[in-house]
Design an enzyme around this catalytic site. Structure first.
Site, PDB file in Angstrom:
ATOM      1  N   LYS A   1       1.318  -3.879   6.724  1.00  0.00           N
ATOM      2  CA  LYS A   1       2.000  -3.804   5.423  1.00  0.00           C
ATOM      3  C   LYS A   1       3.444  -3.312   5.606  1.00  0.00           C
ATOM      4  O   LYS A   1       4.327  -3.655   4.822  1.00  0.00           O
ATOM      5  CB  LYS A   1       1.235  -2.886   4.477  1.00  0.00           C
ATOM      6  CG  LYS A   1      -0.155  -3.394   4.112  1.00  0.00           C
ATOM      7  CD  LYS A   1      -0.096  -4.508   3.081  1.00  0.00           C
ATOM      8  CE  LYS A   1      -1.485  -4.978   2.696  1.00  0.00           C
ATOM      9  NZ  LYS A   1      -1.513  -5.966   1.641  1.00  0.00           N
TER      10      LYS A   1
ATOM     11  N   SER B   1      -2.750   3.206  10.406  1.00  0.00           N
ATOM     12  CA  SER B   1      -3.760   2.306  10.999  1.00  0.00           C
ATOM     13  C   SER B   1      -3.072   0.973  11.274  1.00  0.00           C
ATOM     14  O   SER B   1      -1.967   0.718  10.774  1.00  0.00           O
ATOM     15  CB  SER B   1      -4.933   2.072  10.035  1.00  0.00           C
ATOM     16  OG  SER B   1      -4.530   1.209   8.968  1.00  0.00           O
TER      17      SER B   1
ATOM     18  N   THR C   1       0.821  -1.214   0.000  1.00  0.00           N
ATOM     19  CA  THR C   1       0.000   0.000   0.000  1.00  0.00           C
ATOM     20  C   THR C   1       0.852   1.260   0.000  1.00  0.00           C
ATOM     21  O   THR C   1       1.962   1.268   0.559  1.00  0.00           O
ATOM     22  CB  THR C   1      -0.915   0.003   1.246  1.00  0.00           C
ATOM     23  OG1 THR C   1      -1.627   1.241   1.294  1.00  0.00           O
ATOM     24  CG2 THR C   1      -0.140  -0.145   2.546  1.00  0.00           C
TER      25      THR C   1
ATOM     26  N   TYR D   1      -4.009  -1.834  10.084  1.00  0.00           N
ATOM     27  CA  TYR D   1      -3.879  -2.493   8.770  1.00  0.00           C
ATOM     28  C   TYR D   1      -2.610  -2.021   8.062  1.00  0.00           C
ATOM     29  O   TYR D   1      -1.800  -2.834   7.596  1.00  0.00           O
ATOM     30  CB  TYR D   1      -5.118  -2.216   7.900  1.00  0.00           C
ATOM     31  CG  TYR D   1      -4.779  -2.274   6.434  1.00  0.00           C
ATOM     32  CD1 TYR D   1      -4.514  -3.498   5.817  1.00  0.00           C
ATOM     33  CD2 TYR D   1      -4.637  -1.098   5.668  1.00  0.00           C
ATOM     34  CE1 TYR D   1      -4.138  -3.544   4.477  1.00  0.00           C
ATOM     35  CE2 TYR D   1      -4.275  -1.142   4.338  1.00  0.00           C
ATOM     36  CZ  TYR D   1      -4.028  -2.373   3.745  1.00  0.00           C
ATOM     37  OH  TYR D   1      -3.640  -2.425   2.433  1.00  0.00           O
ATOM     38  N   HIS D   2      -2.446  -0.696   7.970  1.00  0.00           N
ATOM     39  CA  HIS D   2      -1.265  -0.182   7.258  1.00  0.00           C
ATOM     40  C   HIS D   2       0.024  -0.626   7.951  1.00  0.00           C
ATOM     41  O   HIS D   2       1.039  -0.868   7.303  1.00  0.00           O
ATOM     42  CB  HIS D   2      -1.339   1.346   7.162  1.00  0.00           C
ATOM     43  CG  HIS D   2      -2.374   1.840   6.188  1.00  0.00           C
ATOM     44  ND1 HIS D   2      -3.619   2.271   6.578  1.00  0.00           N
ATOM     45  CD2 HIS D   2      -2.354   1.963   4.838  1.00  0.00           C
ATOM     46  CE1 HIS D   2      -4.315   2.654   5.504  1.00  0.00           C
ATOM     47  NE2 HIS D   2      -3.575   2.472   4.441  1.00  0.00           N
TER      48      HIS D   2
HETATM   49  P1  NAD Z   1     -10.366  -8.094  -0.462  1.00  0.00           P
HETATM   50  O1  NAD Z   1     -10.616  -8.117   0.999  1.00  0.00           O
HETATM   51  O2  NAD Z   1     -11.512  -7.875  -1.383  1.00  0.00           O
HETATM   52  O3  NAD Z   1      -9.636  -9.461  -0.905  1.00  0.00           O
HETATM   53  C1  NAD Z   1      -8.712 -10.123  -0.107  1.00  0.00           C
HETATM   54  C2  NAD Z   1      -8.938 -11.621  -0.301  1.00  0.00           C
HETATM   55  O4  NAD Z   1      -7.977 -12.335   0.500  1.00  0.00           O
HETATM   56  C3  NAD Z   1     -10.320 -12.060   0.149  1.00  0.00           C
HETATM   57  O5  NAD Z   1     -10.932 -12.848  -0.851  1.00  0.00           O
HETATM   58  C4  NAD Z   1     -10.056 -12.865   1.423  1.00  0.00           C
HETATM   59  O6  NAD Z   1     -10.997 -13.904   1.620  1.00  0.00           O
HETATM   60  C5  NAD Z   1      -8.639 -13.383   1.170  1.00  0.00           C
HETATM   61  N1  NAD Z   1      -7.873 -13.693   2.391  1.00  0.00           N
HETATM   62  C6  NAD Z   1      -7.671 -12.875   3.466  1.00  0.00           C
HETATM   63  N2  NAD Z   1      -6.945 -13.528   4.398  1.00  0.00           N
HETATM   64  C7  NAD Z   1      -6.678 -14.763   3.900  1.00  0.00           C
HETATM   65  C8  NAD Z   1      -5.979 -15.892   4.401  1.00  0.00           C
HETATM   66  N3  NAD Z   1      -5.444 -15.900   5.625  1.00  0.00           N
HETATM   67  N4  NAD Z   1      -5.889 -17.012   3.632  1.00  0.00           N
HETATM   68  C9  NAD Z   1      -6.453 -17.025   2.392  1.00  0.00           C
HETATM   69  N5  NAD Z   1      -7.143 -15.995   1.875  1.00  0.00           N
HETATM   70  C10 NAD Z   1      -7.249 -14.865   2.624  1.00  0.00           C
HETATM   71  O7  NAD Z   1      -9.226  -6.984  -0.718  1.00  0.00           O
HETATM   72  P2  NAD Z   1      -8.811  -6.252  -2.084  1.00  0.00           P
HETATM   73  O8  NAD Z   1      -9.447  -4.916  -2.102  1.00  0.00           O
HETATM   74  O9  NAD Z   1      -8.976  -7.180  -3.229  1.00  0.00           O
HETATM   75  O10 NAD Z   1      -7.268  -6.038  -1.817  1.00  0.00           O
HETATM   76  C11 NAD Z   1      -6.336  -7.062  -2.164  1.00  0.00           C
HETATM   77  C12 NAD Z   1      -4.946  -6.668  -1.696  1.00  0.00           C
HETATM   78  O11 NAD Z   1      -4.582  -5.421  -2.307  1.00  0.00           O
HETATM   79  C13 NAD Z   1      -4.862  -6.466  -0.184  1.00  0.00           C
HETATM   80  O12 NAD Z   1      -3.687  -7.058   0.313  1.00  0.00           O
HETATM   81  C14 NAD Z   1      -4.842  -4.963  -0.012  1.00  0.00           C
HETATM   82  O13 NAD Z   1      -4.088  -4.618   1.107  1.00  0.00           O
HETATM   83  C15 NAD Z   1      -4.210  -4.487  -1.304  1.00  0.00           C
HETATM   84  N6  NAD Z   1      -4.690  -3.149  -1.680  1.00  0.00           N
HETATM   85  C16 NAD Z   1      -6.027  -2.916  -1.925  1.00  0.00           C
HETATM   86  C17 NAD Z   1      -6.452  -1.623  -2.258  1.00  0.00           C
HETATM   87  C18 NAD Z   1      -7.904  -1.295  -2.495  1.00  0.00           C
HETATM   88  O14 NAD Z   1      -8.227  -0.098  -2.662  1.00  0.00           O
HETATM   89  N7  NAD Z   1      -8.822  -2.269  -2.539  1.00  0.00           N
HETATM   90  C19 NAD Z   1      -5.502  -0.597  -2.376  1.00  0.00           C
HETATM   91  C20 NAD Z   1      -4.153  -0.866  -2.114  1.00  0.00           C
HETATM   92  C21 NAD Z   1      -3.758  -2.150  -1.778  1.00  0.00           C
HETATM   93  N1  USQ Z   2     -12.682   9.217   3.671  1.00  0.00           N
HETATM   94  C1  USQ Z   2     -13.685  10.166   3.689  1.00  0.00           C
HETATM   95  N2  USQ Z   2     -14.973   9.740   3.605  1.00  0.00           N
HETATM   96  C2  USQ Z   2     -15.303   8.420   3.471  1.00  0.00           C
HETATM   97  C3  USQ Z   2     -14.280   7.461   3.433  1.00  0.00           C
HETATM   98  C4  USQ Z   2     -12.971   7.896   3.540  1.00  0.00           C
HETATM   99  O1  USQ Z   2     -13.434  11.364   3.792  1.00  0.00           O
HETATM  100  O2  USQ Z   2     -16.516   8.128   3.395  1.00  0.00           O
HETATM  101  C5  USQ Z   2     -11.270   9.644   3.758  1.00  0.00           C
HETATM  102  C6  USQ Z   2     -10.486   8.974   4.879  1.00  0.00           C
HETATM  103  O3  USQ Z   2     -10.609   9.688   6.105  1.00  0.00           O
HETATM  104  C7  USQ Z   2      -9.081   8.992   4.311  1.00  0.00           C
HETATM  105  C8  USQ Z   2      -9.280   8.856   2.806  1.00  0.00           C
HETATM  106  O4  USQ Z   2     -10.637   9.229   2.559  1.00  0.00           O
HETATM  107  O5  USQ Z   2      -8.468  10.222   4.542  1.00  0.00           O
HETATM  108  C9  USQ Z   2      -9.027   7.483   2.235  1.00  0.00           C
HETATM  109  O6  USQ Z   2      -9.823   6.511   2.914  1.00  0.00           O
HETATM  110  P1  USQ Z   2     -10.153   5.100   2.212  1.00  0.00           P
HETATM  111  O7  USQ Z   2     -11.016   4.322   3.125  1.00  0.00           O
HETATM  112  O8  USQ Z   2     -10.629   5.347   0.826  1.00  0.00           O
HETATM  113  O9  USQ Z   2      -8.695   4.457   2.060  1.00  0.00           O
HETATM  114  P2  USQ Z   2      -7.709   3.746   3.108  1.00  0.00           P
HETATM  115  O10 USQ Z   2      -8.297   3.614   4.449  1.00  0.00           O
HETATM  116  O11 USQ Z   2      -6.390   4.452   3.030  1.00  0.00           O
HETATM  117  O12 USQ Z   2      -7.527   2.270   2.522  1.00  0.00           O
HETATM  118  C10 USQ Z   2      -7.688   1.932   1.141  1.00  0.00           C
HETATM  119  C11 USQ Z   2      -7.766   0.410   1.070  1.00  0.00           C
HETATM  120  C12 USQ Z   2      -6.441  -0.190   1.547  1.00  0.00           C
HETATM  121  C13 USQ Z   2      -5.288   0.405   0.748  1.00  0.00           C
HETATM  122  C14 USQ Z   2      -5.292   1.917   0.804  1.00  0.00           C
HETATM  123  C15 USQ Z   2      -4.323   2.528  -0.181  1.00  0.00           C
HETATM  124  O13 USQ Z   2      -8.851  -0.080   1.852  1.00  0.00           O
HETATM  125  O14 USQ Z   2      -6.474  -1.616   1.373  1.00  0.00           O
HETATM  126  O15 USQ Z   2      -4.067  -0.064   1.242  1.00  0.00           O
HETATM  127  O16 USQ Z   2      -6.605   2.400   0.388  1.00  0.00           O
HETATM  128  S1  USQ Z   2      -3.656   4.061   0.405  1.00  0.00           S
HETATM  129  O17 USQ Z   2      -4.781   4.911   0.849  1.00  0.00           O
HETATM  130  O18 USQ Z   2      -2.952   4.663  -0.680  1.00  0.00           O
HETATM  131  O19 USQ Z   2      -2.819   3.758   1.553  1.00  0.00           O
END
Ligand code: NAD
Ligand code: USQ
Length: 406
Positions: A193, A187, A145, A189-190
């Site tokens: 990573k 967070s 991320t 989560y972050h």
């Molecule tokens: P998602 O939650 O939709 O998909 C994740 C998948 O992984 C799910 O199908 C879940 O069942 C599976 N999973 C989780 N833990 C597992 C485990 N222990 N064993 C096997 N399977 C498992 O998430 P996404 O939005 O598709 O994101 C995928 C990846 O990309 C994540 O690692 C996330 O951090 C990263 N990412 C997503 C975004 C975004 O905006 N969606 C942005 C940046 C990075």
């Molecule tokens: N935000 C709002 N209103 C909303 C939702 C979010 O103002 O209704 C704001 C949040 O406070 C934050 C920003 O928008 O400042 C982004 O929030 P987000 O939920 O869109 O993104 P984030 O929590 O950072 O997480 C998402 C994905 C995560 C990925 C990350 C990439 O869920 O898996 O790693 O984006 S990044 O943001 O570049 O770190």
């Protein structure tokens, strides 16, 4: 290539699996379906109707003649099963999406913090450990991320992973080094990573594993060329306060007449990428593996940056939506600037899809089509970053009395 897609049932994993299958690769999805269980836990469902993973792969075969295989494995808990699978199947590449990816979910309670750390760190470590133990020669591509950097460019662009530094030595010389950009998670989560990054650094150095870490921005949109091919191949779409991400949330809110939920002043600037570019970047990364012994290859997987309130204003102009400025549930800077380097994917041939290209309207259409499946009470963000923030949220489930605080 034979490619294992860990987390291939998810929002980015499913369209990536289809994209790679379409290119002729032999794709094996490994997933424990935990994301579907979390929907049940939270009492919310994907806006789009998702079939079971078995049905999705059956329809893909029916439509294309290609097979995408599914294996039910929890990679954080079933270490021996994962090791056996890798040893038996000898994939050429592994794409690792399998982590709990929502920042708000990771901050919901102490239990959710524990789950996110245990799941994500164990998943990544089990995988690296099993790759070494089986001796497979697979290229690992991990979805990381942009949040590992924090969201401030301190007057200089954020580099792709490594920061050149000069350290003063004991005899007054300057020793030049490149170090991982200082981790600055916002967070739990972050934070996982950031921990992943250290695991990769160690295993690349110690065991010569070939690893690419993709520091991805917020993914928006829903359809790709492959998920469009049949109604039952549709991608998942998260809109709720825990899993929905900002731009997709604003678009569905506009579609259903719910005020756009801007946190604080909306001064946060974030990096974005469309789902079509995300799957293409993974293809490009798979085609450019590092060599054994190289340091971890890091790409910034993003195409543009936007300030949250500018996105809200854009969607207001486009749809006539109202904007609600709400107390921020997160502990984050009120305002930040973000400049990010991303030349590496451009050099490999990425032609970015930008917000201007009519795709915002596509998400609004998806929302209007499936509005009947949407529960408005799941829209507000309820997850507070600290205990003192929680009482200030005053969540209004129906969104009828949202008031501006600016
Ligand atoms: P998602 O939650 O939709 O998909 C994740 C998948 O992984 C799910 O199908 C879940 O069942 C599976 N999973 C989780 N833990 C597992 C485990 N222990 N064993 C096997 N399977 C498992 O998430 P996404 O939005 O598709 O994101 C995928 C990846 O990309 C994540 O690692 C996330 O951090 C990263 N990412 C997503 C975004 C975004 O905006 N969606 C942005 C940046 C990075
Ligand atoms: N935000 C709002 N209103 C909303 C939702 C979010 O103002 O209704 C704001 C949040 O406070 C934050 C920003 O928008 O400042 C982004 O929030 P987000 O939920 O869109 O993104 P984030 O929590 O950072 O997480 C998402 C994905 C995560 C990925 C990350 C990439 O869920 O898996 O790693 O984006 S990044 O943001 O570049 O770190």
């Amino acid at each position: 290539m034979k490619i294992a897609v860990l987390g291939g049932d998810g929002f980015v994993g499913w369209p990536t699996s289809l994209h790679l299958s379409d290119l002729g690769h032999d794709v094996h999805i490994i997933d424990n379906l935990s994301r579907r269980w979390i929907d049940t836990e939270l009492g919310v469902q994907s806006l789009t109707p998702m079939d079971s993973i078995q049905e999705r792969t059956r329809v893909w075969h029916q439509e294309t003649g290609r097979r995408v295989h599914f294996h039910l494995i929890d990679i954080a808990r079933d270490y021996d099963v994962l090791k056996q699978w890798l040893g038996d199947n000898q994939p050429d590449a592994i794409v690792h999406f399998a982590e709990q990816r929502a920042a708000p979910y990771s901050m919901l309670s102490d239990r959710h913090k524990n789950y996110t750390v245990n799941n994500n760190v164990s998943a990544t470590h089990n995988l690296l450990n099993a790759m070494v133990e089986t001796g497979i020669d697979a290229h690992l591509v991990h979805l990381g991320t942009m949040g590992v950097y924090g969201y401030s460019s301190v007057g200089a662009a954020i580099p792709e992973g490594y920061l050149p530094v000069g350290v003063e030595t004991l005899d007054g010389e300057t020793a030049e080094q490149e170090i991982l950009y200082p981790a600055n998670p916002g967070s739990i989560y972050h934070m996982t990573k950031c921990l992943d990054q250290l695991l990769f650094q160690f295993y690349a150095k110690n065991d010569g594993l070939r690893i690419t870490d993709l520091h991805q921005g917020i993914v928006w949109g829903t359809h790709t060329d492959q998920t469009r091919r049949h109604e039952q191949l549709i991608n998942r779409f998260d809109y709720d306060g825990d899993y929905g991400t900002v731009l997709n949330r604003f678009l569905i809110q506009a579609a259903i007449g719910y005020p756009l939920t801007v946190h604080g002043t909306g001064g946060q600037t974030r990096a974005f990428i469309h789902i079509r570019d995300s799957v293409r970047c993974i293809e490009l990364a798979l085609n450019a593996p590092p060599k054994a012994g190289d340091r971890v290859e890091i790409f910034n997987q993003m195409t543009e940056t936007h300030r949250v309130r500018d996105l809200a204003e854009l969607i207001k102009r486009m749809t006539g939506a109202e904007i609600a400025y709400l107390p921020n549930p997160r502990k984050e800077a009120a305002e930040n600037d973000l400049v990010v380097r991303n030349e590496k994917f451009r050099a490999l041939g990425l032609n970015p899809t930008t917000l201007e290209e009519g795709l915002l309207e596509e998400v609004v259409e998806v929302a209007r089509r499936y509005e009947y499946r949407l529960d408005r009470s799941r829209i507000p963000a309820r997850s507070a970053w600290t205990k003192d923030i929680a009482p200030r949220l005053n969540v209004d489930p129906e969104g009828k009395q949202l008031k501006s605080i600016s």
